[in-house]
Structures are given as C-alpha cells and as structure tokens.
Design a protein around this motif. Sequence first.
Motif, mmCIF file in Angstrom:
data_model
loop_
_atom_site.group_PDB
_atom_site.id
_atom_site.type_symbol
_atom_site.label_atom_id
_atom_site.label_comp_id
_atom_site.label_asym_id
_atom_site.label_seq_id
_atom_site.Cartn_x
_atom_site.Cartn_y
_atom_site.Cartn_z
ATOM 1 N N TYR A 191 43.076 15.957 15.320
ATOM 2 C CA TYR A 191 43.005 15.324 14.009
ATOM 3 C C TYR A 191 42.915 16.356 12.897
ATOM 4 O O TYR A 191 42.339 17.435 13.073
ATOM 5 N N TRP A 192 43.474 15.984 11.782
ATOM 6 C CA TRP A 192 43.525 16.758 10.541
ATOM 7 C C TRP A 192 42.402 16.289 9.633
ATOM 8 O O TRP A 192 42.137 15.097 9.532
ATOM 9 N N ALA A 193 41.698 17.210 8.982
ATOM 10 C CA ALA A 193 40.711 16.837 7.967
ATOM 11 C C ALA A 193 40.878 17.760 6.774
ATOM 12 O O ALA A 193 40.848 18.986 6.929
ATOM 13 N N TRP A 194 41.068 17.197 5.627
ATOM 14 C CA TRP A 194 41.332 17.952 4.389
ATOM 15 C C TRP A 194 40.036 18.499 3.801
ATOM 16 O O TRP A 194 40.003 19.525 3.158
ATOM 17 N N ASP A 195 38.958 17.778 4.028
ATOM 18 C CA ASP A 195 37.647 18.251 3.593
ATOM 19 C C ASP A 195 36.572 17.631 4.483
ATOM 20 O O ASP A 195 36.889 16.952 5.461
ATOM 21 N N HIS A 196 35.284 17.860 4.130
ATOM 22 C CA HIS A 196 34.218 17.398 4.999
ATOM 23 C C HIS A 196 34.161 15.868 5.143
ATOM 24 O O HIS A 196 33.573 15.366 6.097
ATOM 25 N N THR A 197 34.710 15.142 4.205
ATOM 26 C CA THR A 197 34.597 13.675 4.272
ATOM 27 C C THR A 197 35.495 13.065 5.339
ATOM 28 O O THR A 197 35.288 11.920 5.732
ATOM 29 N N HIS A 198 36.496 13.806 5.758
ATOM 30 C CA HIS A 198 37.505 13.231 6.652
ATOM 31 C C HIS A 198 37.100 13.319 8.112
ATOM 32 O O HIS A 198 36.642 14.373 8.561
ATOM 33 N N SER A 199 37.324 12.248 8.830
ATOM 34 C CA SER A 199 37.024 12.276 10.256
ATOM 35 C C SER A 199 37.581 11.036 10.928
ATOM 36 O O SER A 199 37.705 9.980 10.327
ATOM 37 N N LEU A 200 37.886 11.198 12.198
ATOM 38 C CA LEU A 200 38.170 10.040 13.033
ATOM 39 C C LEU A 200 36.953 9.116 12.995
ATOM 40 O O LEU A 200 35.808 9.576 13.119
ATOM 41 N N ALA A 201 37.184 7.814 12.858
ATOM 42 C CA ALA A 201 36.084 6.869 12.648
ATOM 43 C C ALA A 201 35.271 6.590 13.912
ATOM 44 O O ALA A 201 34.144 6.101 13.836
ATOM 45 N N TRP A 202 35.840 6.875 15.059
ATOM 46 C CA TRP A 202 35.152 6.528 16.307
ATOM 47 C C TRP A 202 35.538 7.540 17.372
ATOM 48 O O TRP A 202 36.458 7.315 18.143
ATOM 49 N N GLY A 203 34.819 8.659 17.358
ATOM 50 C CA GLY A 203 35.194 9.695 18.305
ATOM 51 C C GLY A 203 34.096 10.730 18.472
ATOM 52 O O GLY A 203 33.091 10.718 17.768
ATOM 53 N N VAL A 204 34.335 11.605 19.410
ATOM 54 C CA VAL A 204 33.414 12.699 19.693
ATOM 55 C C VAL A 204 34.177 14.015 19.556
ATOM 56 O O VAL A 204 35.154 14.240 20.290
ATOM 57 N N PRO A 205 33.768 14.878 18.625
ATOM 58 C CA PRO A 205 34.444 16.169 18.477
ATOM 59 C C PRO A 205 34.289 17.020 19.736
ATOM 60 O O PRO A 205 33.179 17.176 20.260
ATOM 61 N N LEU A 206 35.398 17.549 20.218
ATOM 62 C CA LEU A 206 35.364 18.398 21.408
ATOM 63 C C LEU A 206 35.568 19.865 21.043
ATOM 64 O O LEU A 206 34.844 20.735 21.518
ATOM 65 N N LEU A 207 36.578 20.104 20.196
ATOM 66 C CA LEU A 207 36.859 21.471 19.754
ATOM 67 C C LEU A 207 37.110 21.417 18.261
ATOM 68 O O LEU A 207 37.998 20.703 17.809
ATOM 69 N N VAL A 208 36.317 22.158 17.507
ATOM 70 C CA VAL A 208 36.357 22.088 16.044
ATOM 71 C C VAL A 208 36.683 23.460 15.477
ATOM 72 O O VAL A 208 36.030 24.445 15.811
ATOM 73 N N MET A 209 37.716 23.514 14.624
ATOM 74 C CA MET A 209 38.085 24.775 13.968
ATOM 75 C C MET A 209 37.927 24.616 12.458
ATOM 76 O O MET A 209 38.572 23.769 11.852
ATOM 77 N N ASP A 210 37.081 25.422 11.886
ATOM 78 C CA ASP A 210 36.853 25.396 10.439
ATOM 79 C C ASP A 210 38.029 26.074 9.739
ATOM 80 O O ASP A 210 38.397 27.194 10.087
ATOM 81 N N MET A 211 38.626 25.402 8.779
ATOM 82 C CA MET A 211 39.708 26.005 7.998
ATOM 83 C C MET A 211 39.329 26.214 6.536
ATOM 84 O O MET A 211 40.194 26.561 5.725
ATOM 85 N N TYR A 212 38.062 25.984 6.184
ATOM 86 C CA TYR A 212 37.628 26.410 4.855
ATOM 87 C C TYR A 212 37.807 27.923 4.765
ATOM 88 O O TYR A 212 37.590 28.648 5.751
ATOM 89 N N GLU A 213 38.162 28.392 3.584
ATOM 90 C CA GLU A 213 38.463 29.821 3.460
ATOM 91 C C GLU A 213 37.238 30.701 3.726
ATOM 92 O O GLU A 213 37.388 31.882 4.034
ATOM 93 N N HIS A 214 36.033 30.115 3.619
ATOM 94 C CA HIS A 214 34.866 30.938 3.951
ATOM 95 C C HIS A 214 34.795 31.269 5.443
ATOM 96 O O HIS A 214 33.972 32.073 5.853
ATOM 97 N N SER A 215 35.648 30.638 6.235
ATOM 98 C CA SER A 215 35.681 30.929 7.667
ATOM 99 C C SER A 215 36.425 32.211 7.988
ATOM 100 O O SER A 215 36.332 32.713 9.114
ATOM 101 N N TYR A 216 37.218 32.702 7.033
ATOM 102 C CA TYR A 216 38.078 33.837 7.388
ATOM 103 C C TYR A 216 38.388 34.801 6.247
ATOM 104 O O TYR A 216 38.796 35.936 6.493
ATOM 105 N N HIS A 217 38.214 34.398 5.005
ATOM 106 C CA HIS A 217 38.766 35.200 3.919
ATOM 107 C C HIS A 217 38.149 36.592 3.855
ATOM 108 O O HIS A 217 38.818 37.573 3.520
ATOM 109 N N MET A 218 36.860 36.677 4.186
ATOM 110 C CA MET A 218 36.178 37.968 4.142
ATOM 111 C C MET A 218 36.829 38.963 5.113
ATOM 112 O O MET A 218 36.945 40.143 4.808
ATOM 113 N N ASP A 219 37.288 38.466 6.252
ATOM 114 C CA ASP A 219 37.910 39.342 7.257
ATOM 115 C C ASP A 219 39.430 39.380 7.160
ATOM 116 O O ASP A 219 40.046 40.413 7.405
ATOM 117 N N TYR A 220 40.037 38.264 6.846
ATOM 118 C CA TYR A 220 41.488 38.156 6.978
ATOM 119 C C TYR A 220 42.222 37.909 5.669
ATOM 120 O O TYR A 220 43.449 37.859 5.648
#
Lengths: 251, 251, 251, 251
Positions: A191-220
């Motif tokens: 699933y795609w989420a544009w910001d923190h408000t977005h989510s599948l309505a009925w599910g359990v996250p298994l693998l989560v990748m943060d794409m906010y720029e604070h996840s990588y900009h300092m390094d990459y």
Amino acid sequence: MHHLTRLTRREAMRTMITGSLAATLLDFTQGGQVMSEGAQQSGSTTPQLPLAYRGEHQVKPLPFDAAKLKGLSEKLISSHHQNNYSGAVRRLNQIQQQIGSLPKDAAPYQMGSLKREELIATNSMIQHEFYFGNLGGDGKASGTIVDLLKTQYGTFEAWEHDFRLIGMSLAGGSGWVILNYNLRENTVHNYWAWDHTHSLAWGVPLLVMDMYEHSYHMDYGANARGYIDAFFQNINWDEVNRRAEAARSRK
Amino acid sequence: MHHLTRLTRREAMRTMITGSLAATLLDFTQGGQVMSEGAQQSGSTTPQLPLAYRGEHQVKPLPFDAAKLKGLSEKLISSHHQNNYSGAVRRLNQIQQQIGSLPKDAAPYQMGSLKREELIATNSMIQHEFYFGNLGGDGKASGTIVDLLKTQYGTFEAWEHDFRLIGMSLAGGSGWVILNYNLRENTVHNYWAWDHTHSLAWGVPLLVMDMYEHSYHMDYGANARGYIDAFFQNINWDEVNRRAEAARSRK
Amino acid sequence: MHHLTRLTRREAMRTMITGSLAATLLDFTQGGQVMSEGAQQSGSTTPQLPLAYRGEHQVKPLPFDAAKLKGLSEKLISSHHQNNYSGAVRRLNQIQQQIGSLPKDAAPYQMGSLKREELIATNSMIQHEFYFGNLGGDGKASGTIVDLLKTQYGTFEAWEHDFRLIGMSLAGGSGWVILNYNLRENTVHNYWAWDHTHSLAWGVPLLVMDMYEHSYHMDYGANARGYIDAFFQNINWDEVNRRAEAARSRK
Amino acid sequence: MHHLTRLTRREAMRTMITGSLAATLLDFTQGGQVMSEGAQQSGSTTPQLPLAYRGEHQVKPLPFDAAKLKGLSEKLISSHHQNNYSGAVRRLNQIQQQIGSLPKDAAPYQMGSLKREELIATNSMIQHEFYFGNLGGDGKASGTIVDLLKTQYGTFEAWEHDFRLIGMSLAGGSGWVILNYNLRENTVHNYWAWDHTHSLAWGVPLLVMDMYEHSYHMDYGANARGYIDAFFQNINWDEVNRRAEAARSRK
C-alpha cells in the motif's frame, strides 16, 4: 461564568483549570512536559481525564544498535528516532489532553482539527515503531513471507519491484510504503501512503518503509533510490515473518 | 519497438496486449466488465495477472432489508449500496488490473497515482461493508462494547458526545467516524477520517459511520445532525460486540 | 480494433501511436526526454497534442549564486533546484502528455488520478519559482510590504511570529508557508500548505517558504528552526515588494 | 500565573479574557455570533484583534433567483447557499478569531491545525462565490472564453469533455472542477480539486463547478452526470468572459 462571584479566587482558578478551560493552561512549550499550572502551583492533583484522552503513550527504544546499520548512519537513525518518532509520541500526548479538555460546546471544527492531528501523531507513532522494528536485520528474506509474496505477486522480485516503485513515487516528498496483511482478503499487499493519515483501513503492517525525507536526506540527499537500496539491506525478515504469522493466525 | 519489423502483425498485437501495454487496451467503459481486446478477438486467454492485481473483489449484499431502517429511506440506502459501495468494488477491480498491466519501466508517478486510487477504492469497500454491517439493529447498546467504552471515556454518553462531534466536524463534506479497536493500545478509540484514504494504521473497525453526503443528503439535506440521530437509532450493537470480542481475542 | 486486419502493420502502428494509445508508447524512463517510438522510428511528426497538454514547460535557472546564501549550503540549494524543482517541471511535462493521450473513453478515475499529479507538479513548479525568487537578498524588510503587514498584523514582529509558527507546524514533514496577496480581500495574509496541492484559491504568492525536508535536512537535520532563521536572513524583500505592488495594482 | 495573587478576581478574569486565553471563552455555539464572555458581562470592549484575524467576512447574496435555474431546484440552491456557503463564511470568522487568540507560546500543531481549517473555510467561501457567480446564465458560450479554450484545447468540445471527465472523477465524493486563468502561463487550463484545500497556486478561477455531493444529491442522487448536464445549461458565460478579460489584462 456569573457564578464566579460566589467563588473565591482560588476556587475560580481550580474550576477553570479542572474544567473545560484546562487546555489553554497546559504548557506546550517545554519539550513535551505537560502539566497544568494549577498542579504545579499547589501540588494538588487535578481530576484525571478519561483514559481515552489521558495521553500517556510511551516512547519505545530502538530495537537495534543505531551504529550498526549498513548504509544508514548512526546520526540519521538517532535523529529519526529522537526527533521524528519521539516527537510524534510527545505531541500525541499533548493533543489527546487538549481534546479531552475541549469544552462540551466546542465548535465541531475544533474537534475535527484536533482529531486530525491525533490521527497524524498516532499513525506516525505506530508506523515508526513498525519501521524501526523491521530494521536491524541482514536483508535476506526467507520463510513464510516469501511464500505469501510469491502467492500474490508471482515472484519475490516482482513484489520487490512493486514495493520499490511505490517508494520512488514518494521520493522528494513524504509518505510510507507498507506491506500489509489485508484482513478482509487474508492476503499480503503493498500500500501507498502519502502522509501519516493514510492507511489500509483493516490490516496489519508487516513491512514498513518510511519515505519522509528525514529518513534519508541527511545521508543520501535527493537520492531516494540509494536509500531504498540501503533499506532493503537492513530488513529484519525474521521480524516480518513473526508479524505475518501472528496476523495470519488471527483470522 | 524496432524489432516489430520481424514480427507478424498478429504477433505484434499479442506482444503488446499481453505485455506491458495491456493497460491501455482494457475497456474501462462497460460497467466494470474488463477484458482485453486481444482476448475478445481471439478467444484465447491472456496470461493471468498475478493475484495481487487480478481484481476479483466481490460485492456483498446488504445484510438487512433496506426498507426497514428507521429514518433512513429505502431509496437512500439502496442508492448508497448500489452506486457508492458497489461502484467502489468495481472500480477497485479495474484499478488493480491497470496497476498489474503497467509497463516495468513505468514512471513512478504512474504507479503512485494508481496506488492512491487503489487505496481510496479499497478503503471505501471495507468501510462501507463495516458501515452496512453495523446497521439494521435496534440502537440499544449493551454488553462488552459498553464496558470498553466506559473504561476509556468514563461514560457511554461521553463517548457518544465525542463520536457525534467528530461526525458534525465532517458535515457538509466527506469522511468517516470510526470507533476502532486500536491494536497497539489494546483499547477502543474514536477516529476521524476526512476521506477514504484516512485510517488508523493498526486497528479493527468496530463501529463505522459514513459522513459522505451521499449517506444522508437525499433524506436530510444539510441536516447532518438529523442523519446522525437516525444512524444511532439503527446501530446493530450485537454486531459491534461480535467485532469487539473478535478483536480483543486477537491480542 | 477488428479493423486492424484491413491495415498494414505500419498503418496499424501509426494509428495506435497517433491515437488514443500514444500514452503507453511514451518513454518515461530517460530523464524527461519524452518522444513517441513512432516519431523516433520514422522521423515523421506525430500530430501535435493540443497546447493544454503539450507539456513544454521550461526550467528557470536560479536567480542568484547558489554559493552565496547565508547558512544554506551550495550543495543543498543546487540539489533542491536540480532535483526537486527541475524534476517537477520534467514530470509535469510527462503528465500533461499522458493526459492528452488518454483515450476518449478513459475511466474517470484515470483522468482524476493524473489531474492530481498535474496539480502537484504544477504547484511544485510555481511555488519553487517563487521560493527561489524570494531568496538571495539581505533579509532586511522595508517599503510597501512592511506597511501591508503592519496593517494586517499590527506589527512586523507579530506577522513574523505567525509566519514562523506555521512553518514550525510543518517541521518534520512537508508543505509551504505562503504570504499571499488575497485577491478577494485585497489584503496580505499567511497561508498554510501541507503539500503541493494546497493553496489559496485566488491569490498571488508574495513570500514563499518551502518546508519540505529537502529544503533543509542536508544542512540542518531535524532543526527546522535553524533553517527558518537562515531563510529569513536571505529573503529578497525587494522582490517581495515588486510582487506586492504588482498584485495590488491589479485590483 | 503566579502574579494572579496580586490581582483582584475581576482583573484576573479580564487579563485572561483579553489576553491569550480568549479563544476558549468564545461562544461558538450561537450560529456564528461570537462574543467573549467578558464583553457580555461588562459591556466593555475587548481589545481588537489585528485585522488579519478579526474575522469580519460577509456573506454575499445569490446573484440570481434561486427559483429560476434549469434542472436545479430552488430548495437545493437555497440550502447550498444558506448552509454550505454561508456556513463556511461564519466558520471562517470564528476560526480566524481563534487563531488571533492563540497564546504566544502555542504549540506549532495548534497553529497548523487551525490554519488548515482557515484554508478550508477561505477556499470554500471563495469557490462558492465563483460558483454561484457563474450560474444563472443561458449556457451559451461565446466570445473571449471560447477563443481561449479553442487555443488551448483545439475545440470547445474537447475542452468540455475534459472538464466533464474531471467532474465525473469526483462523483460520489467531494471537490471542485476549476477552469483557471494560470498566471504563470498566461493561459486557461482545467484543474482538479479533491477538497476545499486544493487549488492552483497562482491563478484566477474563471469557471467553477462544485462537485461536493451537496451540490446535487438532493435533486439527482448519485447521478452526477445529470447534475453536470444541468450545470452546463445554467452557466453564465458573460460572467466567465468578464473574469477572463480581467485576468488577461492583469499580466
């Protein structure tokens, strides 16, 4: 407020502090330390808010050594955990206390605006915990999750291509990529989420990748692809398998 | 595509239809009936998309008699089910097939834009199913859910005030109010959703109230409060209890 | 497509390329270089898309020396301009060409999903141009804009406090703070934008501050306050005054 | 607040009322009539908020006879104007007064959440005024706007198809379709808006179509296409031409 004339000043203050006005007396400026002025002055305890809005969420420590990830610096990971994740937990506590202190006749928009902030902070807290929780591994997938992914996507590589491409669609902005256990379908799906408000309505996250720029900009910098490569090298697939097995057994 | 000169016309068409170009050949115009031109022409089957994008979601019938709700007309409920809910399911199937047919070198924004549409349609499907599923009752709350709500909100009335005020903050627009079982906290809590994309990231919907104007405008016009009153009179609390008990036992 | 049997292969290809299928033949993978395979093969020109969707937007160079800002590194500014801004312009061109190539009977969601991407890329282009355009100055405010701000906010300092606090509300995420000339009210006012899609519906941006993390993370990490300080030191108030005077004279 | 011991109760109340705490004392419950308790009690005037947050926006009357539109009922149009549009203006005034009363040390999220509400209400006000302003006509396009549309879209019909398809992508939900005068490009272009927050960042609305379900559900139910047909029959193209000519002359 005409009854104020029948109260002493101290009583008036307490009425306000413990009643619908408490929110404005909260001190939001001291790094998440939230206490009413009244409580600070007198040492007396203010009546407790109901549990729903007591705001007592706790920060969870990093489940791995921040200095030991491949291609993601200790400075980046520590800042991410201390500022973005922990900040969300502290803010959530403040927001919930403010909601719990809204006057009974609050305008609907006041409620709505704060409930949006609560959703943002709640999901930020949750997704960050899943994110850090699925890092610290050796990046080698095996077991249950590989079977589940092959069933849905044909091959592991097809799934990975799908997951990465969603990530790249969020490069330069914000959002999450979430491999969810979809509880309606009893299957795994990206699933795609544009910001923190977005989510599948009925599910359990298994693998989560943060794409906010604070996840990588300092390094990459703007090189989101480089970050995604590093993310994949550090996935803790054992943890993903634990989540998948727990989710599956629930149905 | 320079290699086209080495193929027959039929082979060229098949290559495109079954390969990365299939998406544009899908016929999106016939009420959800999606079939590639190639399959229509030749009778041959195109290679199956992987399950993740096969798009075979089914519409669930209304779990109650649409003519029997209090204060919500059969016309409104039937239109809601047939147009808004069923339309989301049909659209989801189309979107997933289109995602499954994206070329491998699709631009990231192409993927992202369709994954957003998939999230909208998926959550619309799920939330509508919970919504219709928690209607058709007598509106009298009892049992497990009442205990859970009292624990969190102090009183049932305090919870109801909270839930209704969130609803009113969405009046005149769109969104959902969702009493969720929050799986991080192992508690029940009300959440605000501005549109279909919004949701608690890790929870089980227990009581869902649709605030899109198609839920009430036909019967109530701009009078969202009247709609919310009617909604409460028709809540199927037995179903809410079933959901709550199932969610609680999962942890 | 049954009429294909009456066409030569070359004619069939041209029909598809120049008709409703052109979108999928666009090459989205080569850094914004978009050309149909047909045009590449034959040298012949494909029929032009209408101007609305021809996608010929041009990147504007930085209006100042990237090495000369105070507290914002050349590396940060250059990456911001080359990757985030220029990337938006290139993407906008691709998106518009894809919209222009949608089949006449495209599903509404196909149109909507691409129009959203178009809005994101269009506003990203516009706001980045205003943003870079109001940097490169000495940070000393004077003239028309100061008078306008005092009229609305009481003091310049009150306005600055308001503007900065909006910025801090976006720290750790995405968005813009925009001092707009509101064309309904004929006044200046600060606006909040959570992402590129958000904007005052009828206004002229006067002072634009980018709060996407790519604006500061490379230099400041999570320290958004430090970035905002640096932003203020580099504001080109002469440019803001030019914009304000042009906007005011329009009414 | 330790200095409270040096104040009389009346002085203490006034300090709070006229100071940073005024927001919570506002009475949001009486249909937009907002007055502080202090002013109600004493008859004295509270210090004025700065103009930016005084919240004195006025409702504009319908520019046509609500009973005279083709295919859009008086009841629908009156409700739309009185509830949705006028409600947004009243709410905007409340929100701005609340922002103006935030304590200086308000948490950033408090500011952000209210600025979002302000943007929603501001754009709702603006777009509704453009919307009602471009209704009441005979639906026959001619003049400047037709030339502009042909230049961009090839034919008027191609533009209309584009505009309607965007509208259909919003059916069953919320949003606006806006033909804007894009001030960067000096051209006309259709834009998609999912909710009130969305807008071209630098443009002048020329033709605005409301796609919130309150625009049609009372008359058309889920039949958004029927509503769009009716909308087109009532467009006041003279007004659209006035807007286009004014916008064009500004550059």
